[in-house]
Design a protein around this motif. Sequence first.
Motif, PDB file in Angstrom:
ATOM      1  N   GLY A  46      21.797   5.972 -34.244  1.00 13.83           N
ATOM      2  CA  GLY A  46      20.720   7.630 -34.379  1.00 13.83           C
ATOM      3  C   GLY A  46      21.436   8.804 -34.627  1.00 13.83           C
ATOM      4  N   GLY A  47      22.789   8.668 -33.879  1.00 14.61           N
ATOM      5  CA  GLY A  47      23.303   9.562 -34.544  1.00 14.61           C
ATOM      6  C   GLY A  47      24.416   9.585 -35.499  1.00 14.61           C
ATOM      7  N   ALA A  48      24.798   8.179 -35.840  1.00 13.93           N
ATOM      8  CA  ALA A  48      25.874   7.815 -36.821  1.00 13.93           C
ATOM      9  C   ALA A  48      25.020   8.382 -38.448  1.00 13.93           C
ATOM     10  CB  ALA A  48      25.718   6.444 -36.503  1.00 13.93           C
ATOM     11  N   LEU A  49      23.417   7.850 -38.139  1.00 11.75           N
ATOM     12  CA  LEU A  49      22.417   8.212 -38.836  1.00 11.75           C
ATOM     13  C   LEU A  49      22.100   9.193 -39.329  1.00 11.75           C
ATOM     14  CD1 LEU A  49      20.822   6.480 -41.069  1.00 11.75           C
ATOM     15  CD2 LEU A  49      18.928   6.789 -39.381  1.00 11.75           C
ATOM     16  N   LEU A  50      21.966  10.232 -38.168  1.00  8.56           N
ATOM     17  CA  LEU A  50      22.086  11.530 -38.332  1.00  8.56           C
ATOM     18  C   LEU A  50      23.414  12.618 -39.229  1.00  8.56           C
ATOM     19  CD1 LEU A  50      20.547  14.160 -37.387  1.00  8.56           C
ATOM     20  CD2 LEU A  50      21.240  13.808 -35.819  1.00  8.56           C
ATOM     21  N   LEU A  51      24.717  11.816 -38.938  1.00  5.78           N
ATOM     22  CA  LEU A  51      25.422  12.512 -38.707  1.00  5.78           C
ATOM     23  C   LEU A  51      25.940  12.304 -40.891  1.00  5.78           C
ATOM     24  CD1 LEU A  51      28.135  12.011 -36.145  1.00  5.78           C
ATOM     25  CD2 LEU A  51      27.050  14.197 -36.943  1.00  5.78           C
ATOM     26  N   ILE A  52      26.191  10.457 -40.935  1.00  2.00           N
ATOM     27  CA  ILE A  52      25.726  10.959 -42.451  1.00  2.00           C
ATOM     28  C   ILE A  52      25.130  11.217 -42.924  1.00  2.00           C
ATOM     29  CG2 ILE A  52      25.809   8.745 -44.011  1.00  2.00           C
ATOM     30  CD1 ILE A  52      26.837   7.471 -42.020  1.00  2.00           C
ATOM     31  N   LYS A  53      23.691  11.576 -42.865  1.00  2.00           N
ATOM     32  CA  LYS A  53      22.270  12.022 -43.372  1.00  2.00           C
ATOM     33  C   LYS A  53      22.744  13.879 -43.911  1.00  2.00           C
ATOM     34  CE  LYS A  53      19.926   9.218 -44.873  1.00  2.00           C
ATOM     35  NZ  LYS A  53      19.858   8.861 -46.048  1.00  2.00           N
TER      36      LYS A  53
END
Length: 184
Positions: A46-53
């Motif tokens: 979830g953190g990786a997705l949030l950082l990418i977006k």
Amino acid sequence: MSGSERPRVARVYTAARRHPWVLGKLGDWVIWFGPYTPAQLVVLGGGALLLIKTFAWWSWLGPVPVVLWLVSVWAVRGAKIGGRSPFTALFGWLTLLAQHPAGRIGGRTARGRRPHLLFGTFIVEPAPATGVGAAARKPARRRRRSARHTPDTAPAPALVRPQPVTGMAQLLRDAETDQRTRSL
């Protein structure tokens, strides 16, 4: 207790023997810095997705968001809610919300009785005559029995056969006609 006796001590090692569900290998590949708990995997993904977006606005902060993300992954490694892992606690809350509000009896959902119609009638009796009522009367003196003796109490009202009530308007009309006939 005497001075030579030691108090009994009980120790439980169940928590030390339990191993949480962890993921450390995918096939033959060993995950770096693993093994990871499910909560860590959710925060990691979830953190990786949030950082990418959201790269457009946090990129000027440098490595701070990435470091906070990795620290949060490390922080949830032993997360417990009421002594349970976050996913089992969440599953418990979901099952609680999914239960019927009445609960269970013998493993089945408790339900109230089915609704059913109630049928009944009632009788409107004339009001007692004004004046000397039964409660206001003094007790009668004892008299000799005679053949012409009349009772002191009023006769019992005649039994009225109950009629089905068809509506409030009909009930009010019947009450008005009763009052008119009494006053005449």
